[in-house]
Write a protein that holds these residues in place. Sequence first.
Motif, mmCIF file in Angstrom:
data_model
loop_
_atom_site.group_PDB
_atom_site.id
_atom_site.type_symbol
_atom_site.label_atom_id
_atom_site.label_comp_id
_atom_site.label_asym_id
_atom_site.label_seq_id
_atom_site.Cartn_x
_atom_site.Cartn_y
_atom_site.Cartn_z
ATOM 1 N N MET A 1 0.823 -1.199 0.000
ATOM 2 C CA MET A 1 0.000 0.000 0.000
ATOM 3 C C MET A 1 0.863 1.256 0.000
ATOM 4 S SD MET A 1 -3.390 0.681 2.070
ATOM 5 C CE MET A 1 -4.270 2.215 1.875
ATOM 6 N N GLY A 2 2.196 1.097 -0.079
ATOM 7 C CA GLY A 2 3.066 2.256 -0.099
ATOM 8 C C GLY A 2 3.396 2.726 1.307
ATOM 9 N N ASN A 3 4.290 3.715 1.372
ATOM 10 C CA ASN A 3 4.723 4.215 2.668
ATOM 11 C C ASN A 3 4.180 5.617 2.891
ATOM 12 O OD1 ASN A 3 6.174 1.894 3.288
ATOM 13 N ND2 ASN A 3 7.944 2.611 2.143
ATOM 14 N N ARG A 4 2.876 5.710 3.078
ATOM 15 C CA ARG A 4 2.250 7.015 3.233
ATOM 16 C C ARG A 4 2.675 7.701 4.522
ATOM 17 N NH1 ARG A 4 -4.004 6.579 1.435
ATOM 18 N NH2 ARG A 4 -3.888 4.384 1.961
ATOM 19 N N LEU A 5 3.051 6.940 5.523
ATOM 20 C CA LEU A 5 3.471 7.556 6.782
ATOM 21 C C LEU A 5 4.977 7.820 6.816
ATOM 22 C CD1 LEU A 5 1.173 5.713 9.335
ATOM 23 C CD2 LEU A 5 0.926 7.986 8.354
ATOM 24 N N ASP A 6 5.744 7.133 5.989
ATOM 25 C CA ASP A 6 7.115 7.484 5.639
ATOM 26 C C ASP A 6 7.943 8.059 6.784
ATOM 27 O OD1 ASP A 6 9.302 7.729 3.965
ATOM 28 O OD2 ASP A 6 8.742 9.729 3.272
ATOM 29 N N GLY A 7 8.164 7.238 7.818
ATOM 30 C CA GLY A 7 9.032 7.640 8.912
ATOM 31 C C GLY A 7 8.374 8.460 9.989
ATOM 32 N N LYS A 8 7.085 8.727 9.882
ATOM 33 C CA LYS A 8 6.403 9.484 10.937
ATOM 34 C C LYS A 8 6.390 8.688 12.234
ATOM 35 C CE LYS A 8 3.214 12.467 8.375
ATOM 36 N NZ LYS A 8 1.802 12.904 8.276
ATOM 37 N N VAL A 9 6.569 9.391 13.332
ATOM 38 C CA VAL A 9 6.510 8.765 14.656
ATOM 39 C C VAL A 9 5.058 8.800 15.131
ATOM 40 C CG1 VAL A 9 7.288 8.865 17.042
ATOM 41 C CG2 VAL A 9 8.863 9.474 15.183
ATOM 42 N N CYS A 10 4.523 7.623 15.402
ATOM 43 C CA CYS A 10 3.102 7.481 15.725
ATOM 44 C C CYS A 10 2.930 6.836 17.096
ATOM 45 C CB CYS A 10 2.402 6.591 14.685
ATOM 46 S SG CYS A 10 2.708 7.022 12.962
ATOM 47 N N ILE A 11 2.070 7.412 17.911
ATOM 48 C CA ILE A 11 1.644 6.789 19.163
ATOM 49 C C ILE A 11 0.244 6.219 18.944
ATOM 50 C CG2 ILE A 11 1.014 7.139 21.578
ATOM 51 C CD1 ILE A 11 2.982 9.472 21.650
ATOM 52 N N VAL A 12 0.041 4.960 19.318
ATOM 53 C CA VAL A 12 -1.290 4.367 19.270
ATOM 54 C C VAL A 12 -1.615 3.847 20.665
ATOM 55 C CG1 VAL A 12 -2.809 2.662 18.202
ATOM 56 C CG2 VAL A 12 -0.946 3.674 16.860
ATOM 57 N N THR A 13 -2.640 4.409 21.295
ATOM 58 C CA THR A 13 -3.045 3.932 22.614
ATOM 59 C C THR A 13 -4.033 2.776 22.468
ATOM 60 O OG1 THR A 13 -4.913 5.470 22.863
ATOM 61 C CG2 THR A 13 -2.738 6.245 23.577
ATOM 62 N N GLY A 14 -4.050 1.913 23.462
ATOM 63 C CA GLY A 14 -4.917 0.742 23.389
ATOM 64 C C GLY A 14 -4.553 -0.173 22.242
ATOM 65 N N ALA A 15 -3.248 -0.263 21.963
ATOM 66 C CA ALA A 15 -2.782 -0.991 20.784
ATOM 67 C C ALA A 15 -2.481 -2.456 21.057
ATOM 68 C CB ALA A 15 -1.536 -0.304 20.213
ATOM 69 N N GLY A 16 -2.878 -2.942 22.225
ATOM 70 C CA GLY A 16 -2.616 -4.336 22.556
ATOM 71 C C GLY A 16 -3.592 -5.313 21.952
ATOM 72 N N SER A 17 -4.720 -4.823 21.432
ATOM 73 C CA SER A 17 -5.720 -5.718 20.861
ATOM 74 C C SER A 17 -6.673 -4.921 19.990
ATOM 75 C CB SER A 17 -6.509 -6.436 21.974
ATOM 76 O OG SER A 17 -7.260 -5.497 22.718
ATOM 77 N N GLY A 18 -7.572 -5.636 19.307
ATOM 78 C CA GLY A 18 -8.673 -5.008 18.596
ATOM 79 C C GLY A 18 -8.257 -3.972 17.574
ATOM 80 N N MET A 19 -8.997 -2.864 17.529
ATOM 81 C CA MET A 19 -8.734 -1.818 16.550
ATOM 82 C C MET A 19 -7.360 -1.202 16.745
ATOM 83 S SD MET A 19 -12.386 0.130 15.964
ATOM 84 C CE MET A 19 -12.029 1.305 17.248
ATOM 85 N N GLY A 20 -6.941 -1.029 18.007
ATOM 86 C CA GLY A 20 -5.643 -0.416 18.263
ATOM 87 C C GLY A 20 -4.507 -1.242 17.702
ATOM 88 N N ARG A 21 -4.577 -2.559 17.899
ATOM 89 C CA ARG A 21 -3.542 -3.429 17.340
ATOM 90 C C ARG A 21 -3.534 -3.338 15.824
ATOM 91 N NH1 ARG A 21 -2.787 -9.537 19.312
ATOM 92 N NH2 ARG A 21 -1.625 -8.386 20.904
ATOM 93 N N ALA A 22 -4.703 -3.405 15.213
ATOM 94 C CA ALA A 22 -4.784 -3.336 13.752
ATOM 95 C C ALA A 22 -4.241 -2.008 13.240
ATOM 96 C CB ALA A 22 -6.227 -3.539 13.302
ATOM 97 N N CYS A 23 -4.540 -0.912 13.949
ATOM 98 C CA CYS A 23 -4.053 0.402 13.528
ATOM 99 C C CYS A 23 -2.534 0.496 13.654
ATOM 100 C CB CYS A 23 -4.716 1.497 14.349
ATOM 101 S SG CYS A 23 -6.459 1.765 13.948
ATOM 102 N N ALA A 24 -1.982 -0.013 14.749
ATOM 103 C CA ALA A 24 -0.526 0.025 14.926
ATOM 104 C C ALA A 24 0.176 -0.766 13.821
ATOM 105 C CB ALA A 24 -0.155 -0.525 16.299
ATOM 106 N N ILE A 25 -0.357 -1.934 13.509
ATOM 107 C CA ILE A 25 0.227 -2.770 12.460
ATOM 108 C C ILE A 25 0.131 -2.076 11.107
ATOM 109 C CG2 ILE A 25 -0.084 -4.933 11.183
ATOM 110 C CD1 ILE A 25 -0.864 -6.218 13.883
#
Length: 252
Positions: A1-25
């Motif tokens: 899908m390309g590198n649209r975030l291209d090195g951006k530093v991202c924090i994802v809270t609640g990333a241990g499961s569910g939507m948060g995990r999917a978003c972090a991945i």
Amino acid sequence: MGNRLDGKVCIVTGAGSGMGRACAIEMAGQGGRVVVSDVNESAANETTAQIVSTGGDAAAFTCDLRRREEIKALIEFTVAEFGGIDVLHNNAAVHETDLTPHTSIENLPEDIWDFVYEVNLKALWLTIKYAVPYLKNSRKGASIVNVASTGSFVSYPQAGAYCATKGGVLMLTKAAAVDLAKYNIRCNCYCPGAIETPMVQKYYEAAPDKDAIMSVLTGSHLIPRLGRPEEIAKLAASSRPRTAASSQVRHT
């Protein structure tokens, strides 16, 4: 899908499961450098391991969002680990049925109301507050993405605290967009319906009439099924840099 975030530093809270995990991945898959935050240490580590195993860049941080000092520590850890913050994705949330079987308005214990408020709304404000000084320094297009809900607009049975706080998320996002536009920080939220997550599963299992509650959960969906976390992740990671004037509340 390309590198649209291209090195951006991202924090994802609640990333241990569910939507948060999917978003972090998904964010890592698009080139983001992701801090995986969750109250559950093993869950955060598992998400991080999944990202790293596919060549992504991620670090885990255990954070109880009810504790101001741990939110501050999350922000400081991110800056120390990756040098700044470009994207803050406030995904973490709880539902009263996660915490007690007594969830109707007249029976809900005050401490459960406080718990839901502290995680769903107060912590979201605090993460923004402490992240803004670093988001202001972003050179890659700073963005705050909050998770609201269809419960921001309509109420579900036995969900007064959840719906009240999710309504607050929507309005807090609008307020943040107004206040932070001068720093070129974009603020958006999206409002998913019922998604296949542990939270929704627990809500469904707690219902005495499961057919009725599934009808409530999916009744407003044009496609009559639960959504999937991976579908939400595509939305959360899809926003391209725009001017701050484009800050808005996004609905789905």
